[in-house]
Motif scaffolding. Structure first.
Motif, short mmCIF file in Angstrom:
data_model
loop_
_atom_site.label_atom_id
_atom_site.label_comp_id
_atom_site.label_asym_id
_atom_site.label_seq_id
_atom_site.Cartn_x
_atom_site.Cartn_y
_atom_site.Cartn_z
N LEU A 1 0.86 -1.17 0.00
CA LEU A 1 0.00 0.00 0.00
C LEU A 1 0.91 1.24 0.00
O LEU A 1 2.01 1.19 0.53
CB LEU A 1 -0.82 -0.02 1.29
CG LEU A 1 -2.10 0.80 1.33
CD1 LEU A 1 -3.15 0.13 0.44
CD2 LEU A 1 -2.63 0.87 2.76
N PRO B 1 1.82 4.55 1.71
CA PRO B 1 1.52 5.13 3.03
C PRO B 1 0.66 6.39 2.89
O PRO B 1 0.86 7.17 1.97
CB PRO B 1 2.91 5.50 3.58
CG PRO B 1 3.86 4.61 2.86
CD PRO B 1 3.26 4.40 1.49
N GLY C 1 0.48 -6.28 9.82
CA GLY C 1 0.23 -5.88 8.43
C GLY C 1 1.11 -4.70 8.07
O GLY C 1 0.64 -3.61 7.77
N THR C 2 2.41 -4.93 8.10
CA THR C 2 3.36 -3.80 8.02
C THR C 2 3.47 -3.20 6.64
O THR C 2 3.85 -2.03 6.49
CB THR C 2 4.74 -4.24 8.57
OG1 THR C 2 5.51 -3.09 8.89
CG2 THR C 2 5.50 -5.10 7.57
N GLY C 3 3.16 -3.95 5.59
CA GLY C 3 3.21 -3.38 4.23
C GLY C 3 4.60 -2.86 3.90
O GLY C 3 5.59 -3.60 3.98
N ILE D 1 5.09 2.13 9.42
CA ILE D 1 4.80 2.34 10.84
C ILE D 1 5.97 1.85 11.70
O ILE D 1 6.52 2.60 12.52
CB ILE D 1 3.49 1.63 11.25
CG1 ILE D 1 2.30 2.24 10.52
CG2 ILE D 1 3.29 1.70 12.76
CD1 ILE D 1 0.97 1.53 10.78
N PRO E 1 -4.71 -2.07 9.44
CA PRO E 1 -5.10 -3.29 8.73
C PRO E 1 -5.98 -2.95 7.53
O PRO E 1 -6.49 -1.84 7.42
CB PRO E 1 -5.92 -4.04 9.78
CG PRO E 1 -6.58 -2.95 10.56
CD PRO E 1 -5.57 -1.82 10.60
N PRO E 2 -6.19 -3.92 6.64
CA PRO E 2 -7.21 -3.73 5.60
C PRO E 2 -8.57 -3.58 6.29
O PRO E 2 -8.89 -4.40 7.16
CB PRO E 2 -7.18 -5.05 4.80
CG PRO E 2 -5.91 -5.74 5.20
CD PRO E 2 -5.56 -5.24 6.56
N1 GLN Z 1 1.14 -0.56 7.55
C1 GLN Z 1 1.17 -0.17 6.18
C2 GLN Z 1 0.67 1.24 6.01
O1 GLN Z 1 0.17 1.82 6.94
C3 GLN Z 1 0.37 -1.11 5.30
C4 GLN Z 1 -1.09 -1.13 5.63
C5 GLN Z 1 -1.88 -2.08 4.78
O2 GLN Z 1 -1.34 -2.70 3.84
N2 GLN Z 1 -3.13 -2.22 5.08
O3 GLN Z 1 0.75 1.83 4.97
#
Ligand code: GLN
Length: 284
Positions: free
Chosen positions: A89, A91, A118-120, A124, A188-189
């Motif tokens: 995603l 940020p 869900g660190t992507g 964060i 999170p999603p």
């Molecule tokens: N933690 C990441 C962000 O805030 C990813 C979040 C996500 O993929 N839902 O961008």
């Protein structure tokens, strides 16, 4: 063609898209490897043919709706540059509220252990570690593509020794050991399938659906984050979770008083409900 000529032509072609002049400036600086000041000061300089071909290709991708962050391969978050790609995603500024809330809650406390679910891109976890050199964290994601990007971001910001990355599904029990975390933090999603259908094409066509939609309802992953936080937080530890602007009440309702105290909803800059704040209750 000179820089100025390309800029005028490209800006005209992008009219009707969001912030065309900014997008064009960012693309020129990126491809030419210069900053905005140099771009303005030397606007009459010729663009080398190879760079012009690259710029034209990026312009076509932008015209097809691809977000500028993916064209550049990066986006700024809390004052730092983060690499992004189609596995992560992009940020968002709203997510910076989670960082501020965490730094404020633990002000003056050293040796915090945090868990980012869900660190992507890792924005964060890496930001927390970069802001507080005595904090340690674990960052979880199910996607190996995302973890690769997050690991690179941790390296770029010098926090690889304090952020551990774990590939896991946080809706299931995770292989985490130790005596618990002081902070569980997550974006999170949280978008329902119905809301997803109404999102901009730039989001739907380019950002990973799995990072946005947890299931039909939108609350499936927020619910899993609360369950994980309930199990993994120390007593007095903090849960911070971003959510949709219509999910404030539903997210507070995920936190029964038997387990949580000080449960409240944080607002974003637009004054909309944006994140859940809850403290793990001390058991009696
Ligand atoms: N933690 C990441 C962000 O805030 C990813 C979040 C996500 O993929 N839902 O961008």
């Amino acid at each position: 063609m000179t820089r100025k000529e390309w800029k005028i032509r490209a800006t005209a072609r992008l009219s009707g898209t969001e912030s065309p002049a900014l997008a064009v400036t960012l693309l020129l600086c990126h491809v030419l490897g210069i900053d905005k000041v140099a771009l303005i000061a030397h606007s009459e300089e010729e663009i080398p043919p190879r760079a012009e071909a690259e710029l034209d290709a990026l312009l076509e991708r932008r015209l097809a709706g691809e977000p500028v962050a993916y064209l550049l391969g990066r986006r700024e978050f809390y004052g730092r540059d983060f690499s992004v790609n189609s596995h992560t995603l992009i940020p968002r500024p709203e997510t910076e509220h989670l960082i501020e809330a965490a730094l404020e809650f633990f002000q003056g406390r050293e040796e915090i252990r945090f868990l980012d679910l869900g660190t992507g891109s890792g924005c964060i976890a890496v930001t927390l570690a970069a802001e507080r050199p005595s904090w340690h964290g674990t960052a979880v994601d199910i996607s190996s593509g995302a973890l690769e990007v997050a690991g690179a971001n941790a390296g770029a910001h010098g926090v690889s020794d304090r952020v551990r990355f774990l590939q896991a599904d946080f809706t299931k029990p995770m292989p985490l050991v130790g005596d618990g975390f002081d902070l569980v933090i997550s974006n999170p999603p949280y978008i329902s399938e119905e809301e997803y259908a109404a999102l901009d094409d730039g989001v739907r066509n380019f950002e990973p659906r799995s990072a946005l939609v947890p299931g039909p309802e939108g609350l499936e992953h927020p619910r899993a984050v609360e369950a994980a936080a309930r199990a993994l937080l120390k007593e007095g530890g903090l849960l911070l979770m971003e959510h949709g602007h219509l999910q404030g009440e539903a997210c507070r309702a995920l936190c029964p008083d038997a387990y949580w105290m000080d449960t409240r909803t944080g607002l974003d800059l637009a004054g909309k409900d944006r994140f859940l704040f809850a403290v793990r209750r001390f058991s009696v």
